[in-house]
Design an enzyme around this catalytic site. Sequence first.
Site, PDB file in Angstrom:
ATOM      1  N   TYR A 141      33.118  31.941  37.156  1.00 56.88           N
ATOM      2  CA  TYR A 141      33.926  31.407  38.081  1.00 56.88           C
ATOM      3  C   TYR A 141      33.586  29.963  38.212  1.00 56.88           C
ATOM      4  O   TYR A 141      34.345  29.082  38.893  1.00 56.88           O
ATOM      5  CB  TYR A 141      33.486  31.992  39.475  1.00 56.88           C
ATOM      6  CG  TYR A 141      34.334  33.504  39.272  1.00 56.88           C
ATOM      7  CD1 TYR A 141      34.851  34.223  38.312  1.00 56.88           C
ATOM      8  CD2 TYR A 141      34.128  34.248  40.543  1.00 56.88           C
ATOM      9  CE1 TYR A 141      35.449  35.375  38.189  1.00 56.88           C
ATOM     10  CE2 TYR A 141      34.625  35.647  40.714  1.00 56.88           C
ATOM     11  CZ  TYR A 141      35.335  36.077  39.259  1.00 56.88           C
ATOM     12  OH  TYR A 141      35.741  37.615  39.538  1.00 56.88           O
ATOM     13  N   LYS A 192      26.349  42.517  29.859  1.00 56.71           N
ATOM     14  CA  LYS A 192      27.161  42.972  28.479  1.00 56.71           C
ATOM     15  C   LYS A 192      26.267  42.206  27.394  1.00 56.71           C
ATOM     16  O   LYS A 192      26.892  41.355  26.654  1.00 56.71           O
ATOM     17  CB  LYS A 192      28.638  42.248  28.726  1.00 56.71           C
ATOM     18  CG  LYS A 192      29.505  42.871  27.736  1.00 56.71           C
ATOM     19  CD  LYS A 192      29.952  44.247  27.834  1.00 56.71           C
ATOM     20  CE  LYS A 192      30.906  44.796  26.385  1.00 56.71           C
ATOM     21  NZ  LYS A 192      31.090  45.904  26.413  1.00 56.71           N
ATOM     22  N   ASP A 248      32.018  41.170  41.063  1.00 57.23           N
ATOM     23  CA  ASP A 248      33.240  41.069  42.154  1.00 57.23           C
ATOM     24  C   ASP A 248      33.966  42.414  41.760  1.00 57.23           C
ATOM     25  O   ASP A 248      34.632  43.031  42.474  1.00 57.23           O
ATOM     26  CB  ASP A 248      34.076  39.966  41.432  1.00 57.23           C
ATOM     27  CG  ASP A 248      35.365  39.542  42.381  1.00 57.23           C
ATOM     28  OD1 ASP A 248      35.520  40.134  43.269  1.00 57.23           O
ATOM     29  OD2 ASP A 248      35.968  38.565  42.007  1.00 57.23           O
ATOM     30  N   ASP A 252      34.687  46.102  44.251  1.00 53.91           N
ATOM     31  CA  ASP A 252      35.880  46.349  44.617  1.00 53.91           C
ATOM     32  C   ASP A 252      36.120  47.998  44.266  1.00 53.91           C
ATOM     33  O   ASP A 252      36.729  48.715  44.744  1.00 53.91           O
ATOM     34  CB  ASP A 252      37.014  45.757  43.871  1.00 53.91           C
ATOM     35  CG  ASP A 252      37.425  44.467  44.842  1.00 53.91           C
ATOM     36  OD1 ASP A 252      36.784  43.966  45.508  1.00 53.91           O
ATOM     37  OD2 ASP A 252      38.656  44.192  44.841  1.00 53.91           O
TER      38      ASP A 252
END
Length: 364
Positions: A141, A192, A248, A252
Amino acid sequence: MTYKIAVFPGDGIGPEIMAEAIKVMDCLSSVLGTGFELETGLVGGAAFDQVGDPLPAESLALARASDAILLGAVGGPKWESLDYSVRPERGLLRLRADLDLFSNLRPAILHPQLIDASSLKPEIVEGLDIMIVRELTGGIYFGKPRGVRILDDGEREGFNTLVYRESEIRRIGHSAFQIAIKRNRQVCSVDKANVLECTELWRDIMDQISSEYPEVELSHMYVDNAAMQLVRAPKQFDVIVTTNMFGDILSDCASMLTGSIGMLPSASLDGNGKGMYEPIHGSAPDIAGLGRANPLATILSVSMLLRYSFAESDAADLVDQAVQVALESGARTPDIHSAGLQEVSTSGMGDAVVAAMHEVADGL
Ligand code: NAD
């Protein structure tokens, strides 16, 4: 003792949910004598509309001068065509980065009263209590270079950069292990590492840190598997630590296990315990102004503020218990409503929590 709180309602449902959090703080003042000095500032689209900047200098100064920050949500379709540099979300990202709020704590707790509101079967989510520790000021980000460029053949190419320094990984790792010590002493680091070198480094640093916390068990999981495990057997997790973007998305996902995204608060802390507190959801433009927003994530963010920034555990406990009592009484905003229960508006839920605070305090 008076705590100076910067209040940024933001956009969409932000002002509606913030009004309910303020009711709760007012009630804390009258019931427990907790002193709050609230000062409201502009951030997000509301700030862009008034001064052309989603994070005006005065707002940043207010945030810096305050003991803690409470934020609603930012963004909405009205600002989606703006350049990224002045979008509401950029204002929020700058606020987090400028204050170095790198450690984002997102507890996903299933309140027993909401077991039927969860998207999963009761036996899979009953007793759910996960802490997601999301790195908040680095990663893709913020990484540079970023943008959209035109290639020689005229085609456009978008690019972002996933980048983490060792020190950034180390400090979020320490946050996660220190929280795990106070919980069930298990940290699952999500990455990952099979395809991204940056997260291979992440894994390496987590392994290094782990030797400093022999009482905590560290495991590693790829993010795709973690997403699957969160909906298959979420109770296997105690503390999850992960990168900005993975955190993030996974939080959610975890929110739906607890009944609604409107239930999850968060704390974003710097290295000295200064914090910004906000619900994990966005500005929900689809329900803004309708009185349908669930204010509990913001109210529970007040509880986190009391606990993490000020060690006011009695006040935080009072808020948490009042939320339980309000849910017990059957009050439900539409997102967590089911047959036979009382559907209430945003302010109706705030009132139910305030009434419950008086009830709980009278019983003390
Ligand atoms: P969102 O979280 O705003 O909404 C997703 C869905 O959840 C919507 O259906 C919404 O109605 C519902 N919802 C969200 N909060 C709720 C609440 N308290 N009570 C009941 N229902 C609730 O995500 P989105 O729709 O992807 O994004 C909308 C805007 O918010 C975008 O501009 C986005 O960039 C912004 N956003 C801001 C933040 C933030 O301020 N921290 C976080 C995420 C998204």
